[in-house]
Design a protein around this motif. Structure first.
Motif, short mmCIF file in Angstrom:
data_model
loop_
_atom_site.label_atom_id
_atom_site.label_comp_id
_atom_site.label_asym_id
_atom_site.label_seq_id
_atom_site.Cartn_x
_atom_site.Cartn_y
_atom_site.Cartn_z
N ILE A 1 -32.71 2.80 -60.39
CA ILE A 1 -32.38 2.23 -59.07
C ILE A 1 -31.23 2.80 -58.48
O ILE A 1 -31.15 3.42 -57.45
CB ILE A 1 -32.16 0.85 -58.94
CG1 ILE A 1 -33.18 0.04 -59.62
CG2 ILE A 1 -31.64 0.07 -57.75
CD1 ILE A 1 -34.33 -0.38 -58.40
N TRP A 2 -30.06 3.12 -59.42
CA TRP A 2 -28.90 3.66 -58.85
C TRP A 2 -29.18 5.32 -58.72
O TRP A 2 -28.59 6.10 -57.59
CB TRP A 2 -27.82 3.69 -60.23
CG TRP A 2 -26.49 4.28 -59.76
CD1 TRP A 2 -25.71 3.86 -58.94
CD2 TRP A 2 -26.03 5.79 -60.05
NE1 TRP A 2 -24.70 4.71 -58.53
CE2 TRP A 2 -24.89 5.85 -59.52
CE3 TRP A 2 -26.67 6.76 -60.97
CZ2 TRP A 2 -24.14 7.07 -59.90
CZ3 TRP A 2 -25.93 7.72 -61.19
CH2 TRP A 2 -24.67 7.85 -60.52
N ILE A 3 -29.92 5.90 -59.40
CA ILE A 3 -30.32 7.56 -59.40
C ILE A 3 -31.07 7.66 -58.02
O ILE A 3 -30.80 8.57 -57.35
CB ILE A 3 -31.04 7.80 -60.44
CG1 ILE A 3 -29.99 8.05 -61.81
CG2 ILE A 3 -31.56 9.21 -60.34
CD1 ILE A 3 -30.64 8.46 -63.11
N THR A 4 -32.16 6.55 -58.06
CA THR A 4 -33.00 6.54 -56.87
C THR A 4 -32.23 6.58 -55.61
O THR A 4 -32.27 7.30 -54.59
CB THR A 4 -34.00 5.81 -57.08
OG1 THR A 4 -34.61 5.72 -58.05
CG2 THR A 4 -35.10 5.70 -55.61
N PRO B 1 -31.77 9.45 -50.24
CA PRO B 1 -31.10 10.27 -49.07
C PRO B 1 -32.10 11.29 -48.52
O PRO B 1 -32.70 11.59 -47.37
CB PRO B 1 -29.78 10.83 -49.58
CG PRO B 1 -29.30 10.00 -50.43
CD PRO B 1 -30.40 9.30 -51.30
N TYR B 2 -32.97 12.00 -49.64
CA TYR B 2 -33.86 12.92 -49.14
C TYR B 2 -34.92 12.44 -48.68
O TYR B 2 -35.60 13.13 -47.70
CB TYR B 2 -34.31 13.79 -50.47
CG TYR B 2 -33.14 14.65 -50.87
CD1 TYR B 2 -32.85 15.87 -50.62
CD2 TYR B 2 -32.44 14.22 -52.34
CE1 TYR B 2 -31.77 16.56 -50.68
CE2 TYR B 2 -31.45 15.37 -52.87
CZ TYR B 2 -30.99 16.39 -51.91
OH TYR B 2 -30.06 17.07 -52.42
N MET B 3 -35.27 11.36 -49.29
CA MET B 3 -36.56 10.47 -48.58
C MET B 3 -36.25 10.19 -47.17
O MET B 3 -37.02 10.11 -46.30
CB MET B 3 -37.01 9.33 -49.64
CG MET B 3 -37.50 9.97 -50.76
SD MET B 3 -37.87 8.48 -51.98
CE MET B 3 -39.14 7.60 -50.87
N ARG C 1 -40.14 13.32 -40.17
CA ARG C 1 -41.31 13.03 -40.02
C ARG C 1 -41.45 12.08 -38.80
O ARG C 1 -42.26 12.44 -37.78
CB ARG C 1 -42.17 12.36 -41.03
CG ARG C 1 -43.51 11.88 -41.02
CD ARG C 1 -44.13 13.20 -40.73
NE ARG C 1 -45.68 12.91 -40.63
CZ ARG C 1 -46.59 13.54 -40.09
NH1 ARG C 1 -46.20 14.85 -39.57
NH2 ARG C 1 -47.87 12.86 -39.96
N GLN C 2 -40.43 11.19 -38.60
CA GLN C 2 -40.37 10.35 -37.34
C GLN C 2 -40.27 11.16 -36.08
O GLN C 2 -40.51 10.90 -35.16
CB GLN C 2 -39.41 9.28 -37.59
CG GLN C 2 -39.84 7.98 -38.30
CD GLN C 2 -38.74 6.87 -38.63
OE1 GLN C 2 -37.54 7.38 -38.24
NE2 GLN C 2 -39.13 5.77 -38.96
N LYS C 3 -39.27 12.10 -36.32
CA LYS C 3 -38.62 13.04 -35.12
C LYS C 3 -40.01 13.72 -34.83
O LYS C 3 -40.45 14.06 -33.71
CB LYS C 3 -37.45 13.89 -35.34
CG LYS C 3 -37.14 14.78 -34.27
CD LYS C 3 -35.99 15.54 -34.76
CE LYS C 3 -35.42 16.22 -33.56
NZ LYS C 3 -36.18 17.41 -32.91
N THR C 4 -40.62 14.28 -35.85
CA THR C 4 -41.81 15.23 -35.23
C THR C 4 -42.98 14.19 -34.80
O THR C 4 -43.64 14.80 -33.81
CB THR C 4 -42.51 15.77 -36.77
OG1 THR C 4 -41.57 16.39 -37.47
CG2 THR C 4 -43.62 16.53 -36.49
#
Length: 156
Positions: free
Chosen positions: A18-21, A27-29, A36-39
């Motif tokens: 969880i901590w690594i994720t 943040p990358y996700m 994607r939302q902006k696109t």
């Protein structure tokens, strides 16, 4: 205790996951989701703009078609007026030509009548001379009595 240790180890591994994720992957996700939302938002905005442009183009096209129809109707009206004018001009020209031909025919008839009268006068004069010759029982010289014949012709 072995089970508790396994559960504890699993909990630690899960917490580390969880901590690594949350620290590195999330943040990358989020950036990928936001991109994607902006696109998608840009695509929707472009679609709306395209729809508005299409509506505007349709309105312009309808206006151009209306103008073209009005122009075509105007040209048709002008052509009909010109055709009527040409027909009237042709009728007038035909009437004028008919009147000229009628006048020429009348003049020719008048000339023929004049010629016929002249021939008739000549024939009457000849008959009159022949009748006078028979009455007098002697021959009348036409050359000698040309003045007499001319007088008779004019009187007839």
């Amino acid at each position: 205790m072995n089970i508790n240790l396994t559960l504890f180890a699993q909990a630690v591994v899960f917490a580390a996951f969880i901590w690594i994720t949350a620290r590195f992957i999330w943040p990358y996700m989020l950036r990928a989701i936001e991109a994607r939302q902006k696109t998608i938002a840009d695509g929707l905005a472009a679609a709306d703009e395209g729809r508005r442009a299409l509506e505007l183009s349709n309105k312009r096209a309808d206006e151009e078609v209306r103008k073209a129809r009005e122009r075509a109707a105007e040209l048709l009206s002008q052509a009909e007026k010109r055709a009527a004018q040409l027909i009237d001009e042709a009728k007038n020209a035909a009437k004028d030509e008919g009147n000229r031909e009628k006048a020429a025919a009348k003049a020719e008839i008048a000339q023929e009548v004049t010629r016929a009268r002249e021939q008739l006068r000549d024939q009457v004069a000849t008959l009159a001379v022949a009748g006078a010759e028979k009455i007098l029982r002697r021959e009348v010289d036409a050359k000698a009595h040309a003045d007499l014949l001319a007088t008779i012709r004019t009187q007839l």
